[in-house]
Design a protein around this motif. Structure first.
Motif, PDB file in Angstrom:
ATOM      1  N   SER A 195       8.339  99.342  81.527  1.00 42.06           N
ATOM      2  CA  SER A 195       7.627 100.560  81.145  1.00 42.06           C
ATOM      3  C   SER A 195       7.320 101.357  82.400  1.00 42.06           C
ATOM      4  O   SER A 195       7.343 100.829  83.513  1.00 42.06           O
ATOM      5  CB  SER A 195       6.329 100.234  80.401  1.00 42.06           C
ATOM      6  OG  SER A 195       5.388  99.616  81.272  1.00 42.06           O
ATOM      7  N   LEU A 218       4.405 104.458  83.231  1.00 44.00           N
ATOM      8  CA  LEU A 218       3.401 105.444  82.851  1.00 44.00           C
ATOM      9  C   LEU A 218       3.509 106.623  83.799  1.00 44.00           C
ATOM     10  O   LEU A 218       3.449 106.463  85.014  1.00 44.00           O
ATOM     11  CB  LEU A 218       2.001 104.830  82.927  1.00 44.00           C
ATOM     12  CG  LEU A 218       0.836 105.777  82.587  1.00 44.00           C
ATOM     13  CD1 LEU A 218       0.909 106.217  81.132  1.00 44.00           C
ATOM     14  CD2 LEU A 218      -0.505 105.113  82.892  1.00 44.00           C
ATOM     15  N   ARG A 219       3.673 107.817  83.216  1.00 43.96           N
ATOM     16  CA  ARG A 219       3.837 109.020  84.019  1.00 43.96           C
ATOM     17  C   ARG A 219       2.801 110.067  83.630  1.00 43.96           C
ATOM     18  O   ARG A 219       2.310 110.087  82.512  1.00 43.96           O
ATOM     19  CB  ARG A 219       5.239 109.627  83.816  1.00 43.96           C
ATOM     20  CG  ARG A 219       6.395 108.723  84.205  1.00 43.96           C
ATOM     21  CD  ARG A 219       7.708 109.395  83.882  1.00 43.96           C
ATOM     22  NE  ARG A 219       8.860 108.643  84.371  1.00 43.96           N
ATOM     23  CZ  ARG A 219       9.508 107.740  83.678  1.00 43.96           C
ATOM     24  NH1 ARG A 219       9.106 107.462  82.456  1.00 43.96           N
ATOM     25  NH2 ARG A 219      10.535 107.110  84.188  1.00 43.96           N
ATOM     26  N   ALA A 261       5.308 106.166  77.098  1.00 42.45           N
ATOM     27  CA  ALA A 261       5.702 105.026  77.921  1.00 42.45           C
ATOM     28  C   ALA A 261       5.882 103.751  77.115  1.00 42.45           C
ATOM     29  O   ALA A 261       6.288 102.729  77.670  1.00 42.45           O
ATOM     30  CB  ALA A 261       4.655 104.794  79.017  1.00 42.45           C
ATOM     31  N   GLU A 264      15.144 103.301  79.975  1.00 50.32           N
ATOM     32  CA  GLU A 264      14.464 103.907  81.114  1.00 50.32           C
ATOM     33  C   GLU A 264      15.524 104.448  82.066  1.00 50.32           C
ATOM     34  O   GLU A 264      16.478 103.759  82.417  1.00 50.32           O
ATOM     35  CB  GLU A 264      13.593 102.874  81.837  1.00 50.32           C
ATOM     36  CG  GLU A 264      12.427 102.366  81.021  1.00 50.32           C
ATOM     37  CD  GLU A 264      11.368 103.424  80.797  1.00 50.32           C
ATOM     38  OE1 GLU A 264      11.353 104.398  81.569  1.00 50.32           O
ATOM     39  OE2 GLU A 264      10.575 103.284  79.869  1.00 50.32           O
TER      40      GLU A 264
END
Length: 350
Positions: A110, A112-113, A162, A5
């Motif tokens: 994680s 989420l986008r 993600a 990430e």
């Protein structure tokens, strides 16, 4: 093994002439307490601070509390979202009008986008939705409103990007059968469950217990009804939000984390009209279609998989795949570039 990430700290900026080099030395804040961000409102972060273990027999355990905090200046442009685990300093008593500071965002498991993808905002900038979720529950109605498989596809791709496990939750099964929609996603092996108003939610609770799950769906699919049923005190029509008990109003601008009685968290997100994928690569989109990705190795160099010699056309012509699946994949790829209107009805919605 999870992919790395990245955040703002990974970007190196060369200082201009006359500017003083930035130091990487930051305060350690050994006395900071850990918190879990349950709500974000105009630059203020509501965090849940868990009880600290007792250091001696005479010391009582502190009660869990909600602490409102601002982002410390030293974090710069680093964003903070619901689901983040953070370190807090300052007044962490949780008393009214008390204000702490977030001095550190812990490494995320994680993120989420989504990116804007509608007629009002087509800048393509990715927007974080929630952090540290390990399950994405895609809530969709079988009728009223009709299902939107292309929206489901896009959210599925976001889950693959993600590295969050998806779960398809079909509501309002008393109004329409789930057979057609489930058949469309059978090749992907996406776990699913079907519920209806007044029916049992035991199976859904089994999937949610002990996990951090984010609920995503189009407006009107019954997401708020599910939340109210899962969290007994989550009256989303009440004017003020309490992120621990679940009491509060349903906001249209931000996500809220709610604690489940059985253990675990659900993060309720606002209903979305679209789920942009401008930040997701073509390879990630193809990874969401494992029944087709192997065929693309036979595509000509530079193939965009939207036609003109694509190997997927021949594969479908041979009867090895459903044309609707290929249409859905191409719809997804086209939507990444903002060339198609995601609100168009699918063959299942007709």
């Amino acid at each position: 093994m999870r992919k790395r990430e990245y955040d703002e700290d990974d970007v190196r900026v060369r200082p201009g002439k006359g500017s003083r080099p930035r130091t990487r030395i930051r305060p350690a804040h050994e006395d900071a307490v850990q918190g879990f961000v349950v709500a974000v409102d105009r630059g203020r972060y509501t965090t849940l601070v868990e009880p600290e273990p007792p250091k001696g027999s005479a010391q009582k355990r502190k009660q869990r509390r909600l602490v409102v905090a601002m982002k410390a200046r030293e974090l710069g442009r680093k964003g903070i979202v619901v689901g983040d685990r953070v370190a807090l300093v300052g007044d962490v008593s949780g008393e009214p009008d008390a204000l702490a500071r977030v001095v550190r965002v812990e490494p995320r498991t994680s993120m989420l986008r989504r990116s804007a993808d509608d007629t009002e905002d087509t800048d393509g900038i990715e927007r974080p939705v929630v952090a540290n979720a390990d399950q994405l529950v895609i809530v969709t109605a079988l009728a009223d409103p009709p299902p939107r498989p292309r929206m489901i596809d896009r959210i599925l791709v976001a889950a693959f990007d993600a590295e969050i496990e998806p779960l398809l939750c079909l509501t309002k099964s008393d109004l329409a059968p789930p057979t057609g929609l489930l058949a469309l996603y059978e090749p992907l092996g996406v776990p699913h469950l079907v519920v209806h108003k007044g029916g049992s939610l035991d199976e859904l609770r089994d999937h949610l217990t002990g996990r951090i799950s984010v609920l995503v769906g189009h407006s009107g699919v019954g997401k708020s009804t599910l939340v109210n049923a899962l969290v007994p005190d989550a009256n989303r029509a009440v004017s003020q939000v309490n992120a621990v008990t679940g009491r509060g109003r349903h906001t249209s601008t931000s996500a809220v984390a709610l604690e489940l009685p059985e253990g675990g968290w659900i993060i309720d997100t606002p209903g979305v009209r679209s789920f942009g994928l401008a930040h997701v690569s073509v390879e990630t989109v193809l990874a969401a279609f494992p029944d087709m990705i192997e065929v693309t190795v036979n595509c000509p160099k530079g193939c965009n998989h939207l036609g003109d010699g694509c190997a997927l056309d021949a594969w479908v012509a041979e009867g090895k795949a459903d044309h609707a699946r290929l249409e859905s994949l191409r719809r997804l790829l086209s939507s990444r570039e903002g060339t198609l209107d995601d609100t168009a009805p699918s063959h299942l919605a007709d």
